[in-house]
Design an enzyme around this catalytic site. Structure first.
Site, PDB file in Angstrom:
ATOM      1  CG  HIS A  31      -1.932  -1.015   1.325  1.00  0.00           C
ATOM      2  ND1 HIS A  31      -2.064  -1.816   2.428  1.00  0.00           N
ATOM      3  CD2 HIS A  31      -2.908  -1.393   0.458  1.00  0.00           C
ATOM      4  CE1 HIS A  31      -3.078  -2.650   2.245  1.00  0.00           C
ATOM      5  NE2 HIS A  31      -3.604  -2.414   1.049  1.00  0.00           N
ATOM      6  CE  LYS A  70     -17.144  -8.238   6.085  1.00  0.00           C
ATOM      7  NZ  LYS A  70     -16.407  -8.232   4.813  1.00  0.00           N
ATOM      8  NE  ARG A 105      -2.511  -8.332  -3.908  1.00  0.00           N
ATOM      9  CZ  ARG A 105      -3.294  -8.776  -2.958  1.00  0.00           C
ATOM     10  NH1 ARG A 105      -2.801  -9.079  -1.792  1.00  0.00           N
ATOM     11  NH2 ARG A 105      -4.579  -8.940  -3.172  1.00  0.00           N
ATOM     12  CB  SER A 153      -4.374  -6.487   4.830  1.00  0.00           C
ATOM     13  OG  SER A 153      -3.893  -5.242   4.383  1.00  0.00           O
TER      14      SER A 153
END
Length: 162
Positions: A21, A45, A95, A132
């Site tokens: 990031h 969440k 990616r 992450s």
């Protein structure tokens, strides 16, 4: 050329921010007058880090970039964030092919809805494997993610999950 600032949004959950990031935002900061790092979250969440913690970790990780600011939005479309902050573009890191296959339909939909352009920045090859969720899993089981996340994030992850 217009005198209006060129602004982009770099959206994500950033739970937590990784060196991937940081690389994408740093590169975007060279292309735009201002980069808005938009923490998008679902209040329903539970993340590993609170939105406030994520914001602090992002600011600590990107504080050296004077044209980057951080904000948080819940329950909204990223194109509405772009409209709110006056950004005609968003920047996303890729990616690999799987990311592209996932991101391309969203880019088309966002453009269809509002005209916002999505620019893709190819991930640094040394960071292509970093996500992450994978970072959190490795730390949870005692692995070392040094060099994959900024130092403040590493400390926070070890405290929270280690």
């Amino acid at each position: 050329m217009t005198s209006e600032a060129r602004r982009c949004v770099c959206p994500g959950s950033y739970d937590p921010i990784t060196n991937g990031h940081v690389d994408v935002v740093t590169r975007a900061s060279r292309l735009f007058d201002e980069v808005v790092v938009a923490i998008l979250h679902n209040p329903g969440k539970q993340g590993t880090f609170t939105v406030e913690e994520r914001s602090r970790l992002i600011e600590e990780s990107l504080g050296h970039l004077p044209n980057v600011r951080v904000g948080a939005w819940a329950g909204t479309l990223v194109v509405d964030v772009c409209r709110e902050v006056g950004a005609a573009s968003m920047v996303k890191g890729l990616r690999g092919g799987t990311d592209f296959a996932y991101e391309l339909p969203m880019a088309h939909m966002n453009h269809h809805l509002t005209g916002v352009e999505t620019l893709f920045i190819a991930a640094d090859p040394t960071l292509q494997h970093v996500s992450s969720s994978l970072i959190k899993e490795v730390v949870r089981y005692g692995g070392d993610v040094s060099g994959m996340v900024p130092d403040p994030v590493l400390a926070a992850l070890r405290e929270r999950l280690g």
